[in-house]
Design a protein around this motif. Structure first.
Motif, PDB file in Angstrom:
ATOM      1  N   LEU A 121       0.823  -1.207   0.000  1.00 51.60           N
ATOM      2  CA  LEU A 121       0.000   0.000   0.000  1.00 51.60           C
ATOM      3  C   LEU A 121       0.862   1.263   0.000  1.00 51.60           C
ATOM      4  CD1 LEU A 121      -2.906  -0.764   2.506  1.00 51.60           C
ATOM      5  CD2 LEU A 121      -3.061  -0.534   0.027  1.00 51.60           C
ATOM      6  N   SER A 122       0.374   2.271  -0.691  1.00 53.31           N
ATOM      7  CA  SER A 122       1.038   3.581  -0.667  1.00 53.31           C
ATOM      8  C   SER A 122       0.127   4.626  -0.029  1.00 53.31           C
ATOM      9  CB  SER A 122       1.402   4.009  -2.091  1.00 53.31           C
ATOM     10  OG  SER A 122       0.237   4.056  -2.912  1.00 53.31           O
ATOM     11  N   THR A 123      -0.758   4.170   0.850  1.00 55.75           N
ATOM     12  CA  THR A 123      -1.709   5.052   1.529  1.00 55.75           C
ATOM     13  C   THR A 123      -1.252   5.303   2.962  1.00 55.75           C
ATOM     14  OG1 THR A 123      -3.055   3.220   2.365  1.00 55.75           O
ATOM     15  CG2 THR A 123      -3.547   4.038   0.141  1.00 55.75           C
ATOM     16  N   THR A 124      -2.049   6.058   3.694  1.00 56.26           N
ATOM     17  CA  THR A 124      -1.736   6.335   5.103  1.00 56.26           C
ATOM     18  C   THR A 124      -2.347   5.288   6.033  1.00 56.26           C
ATOM     19  OG1 THR A 124      -3.714   7.737   5.333  1.00 56.26           O
ATOM     20  CG2 THR A 124      -1.659   8.811   4.655  1.00 56.26           C
ATOM     21  N   ASP A 125      -2.912   4.226   5.487  1.00 57.30           N
ATOM     22  CA  ASP A 125      -3.635   3.261   6.326  1.00 57.30           C
ATOM     23  C   ASP A 125      -2.759   2.655   7.413  1.00 57.30           C
ATOM     24  OD1 ASP A 125      -6.299   3.310   5.273  1.00 57.30           O
ATOM     25  OD2 ASP A 125      -5.529   2.346   3.467  1.00 57.30           O
TER      26      ASP A 125
END
Length: 209
Positions: free
Chosen positions: A111-115
Motif C-alpha cells: 500500500l502507498s496510503t496512510t492506512d
C-alpha cells in the motif's frame, strides 16, 4: 452468559429478554440497537477499567456466539453492525495472529496510503503486537473516541485486504484453492473497511444509530 457481563452488556432493557425467542425482524433489530447503545453508554459512563477489560476479553472468554445473536443481523452501517465487525476483527486476529501478521506485513509493503499510520501497528508487526493493537483499538471504542476506533479498524482491514489480495496472486498458479480463499478474505476485509469508514463518518454526525 455470566453474571459478570449481565449489567454492562446484556440487560439494557426488557426488550432484550425476548431477543432469542423472537423471530420478528423488527423486534430483533430493536433489541440489537438497544444493547449496542446501552453497552457503549454504560462503558463510557462507568469509566471503570475492569468493565472495559471485560468487554475487551469477552470473545476470548465466551466466544462470539452471544455477540453474533445480538448483532450479526444488524445493518453494516449501524452501531450494532459496526461493533459486530470490530469484534469479528478482534476474534480473527486472536484466533490466528500469525496469518494476521503475514497479511498485514504484505499489505504494508504494497500500500502507498496512510492506512498503516492510521491503524498504528509497529513496523514490522509481530503476531503478539497485532493482538495487542486490535485490543487497544477496541478499548478505544469503549473508552476513547469511537470514530477514531472505527477509522483505525477500517485502516487495519484495508492493510490486511491488500495483503490477502497479493498473496492470492502468488498462489493463483500453484495452489488455486488457497488463492480463492485469500481472494474471498480480501473482499470481505475490503467490505468491512468501507462499512467501518462510513460508520465513523456517521458517528461524527451523530447519525450512527
Amino acid at each position: 452468559m455470566t453474571s459478570d457481563f449481565s449489567r454492562p452488556v446484556f440487560r439494557p432493557s426488557a426488550t432484550f429478554d425476548r431477543l432469542f425467542a423472537s423471530e420478528d425482524p423488527a423486534e430483533v433489530s430493536r433489541a440489537a440497537h438497544a444493547t449496542a447503545t446501552t453497552l457503549l453508554a454504560r462503558a463510557r459512563e462507568d469509566e471503570d477499567p475492569e468493565t472495559i477489560e471485560r468487554l475487551i476479553a469477552f470473545t476470548a472468554s465466551h466466544g462470539i456466539d452471544d455477540i453474533a445473536q445480538l448483532w450479526s443481523r444488524s445493518p453494516a452501517k449501524s452501531l450494532p453492525g459496526a461493533l459486530w465487525r470490530m469484534y469479528l476483527m478482534q476474534l480473527s486476529i486472536h484466533d490466528d495472529p500469525h496469518t494476521a501478521a503475514l497479511l498485514y506485513e504484505r499489505g504494508r509493503h504494497q500500500l502507498s496510503t496512510t492506512d498503516t499510520m492510521v491503524a498504528g501497528a509497529p513496523t514490522p508487526a509481530s503476531p503478539a503486537e497485532l493482538v495487542a493493537l486490535i485490543d487497544t483499538i477496541l478499548r478505544g471504542a469503549f473508552a476513547g473516541d469511537f470514530a477514531v476506533a472505527l477509522d483505525r479498524t477500517a485502516a487495519f482491514c484495508r492493510v490486511q485486504a491488500s495483503g490477502s489480495t497479493h498473496l492470492a496472486d502468488d498462489y493463483e498458479q500453484t495452489e488455486p484453492h488457497r488463492s480463492t480463499a485469500l481472494t474471498t478474505r480480501a473482499l470481505r476485509l475490503a467490505s468491512y473497511a468501507d462499512d467501518l469508514a462510513i460508520a465513523a463518518r456517521l458517528w461524527r454526525r451523530d447519525d450512527l444509530l
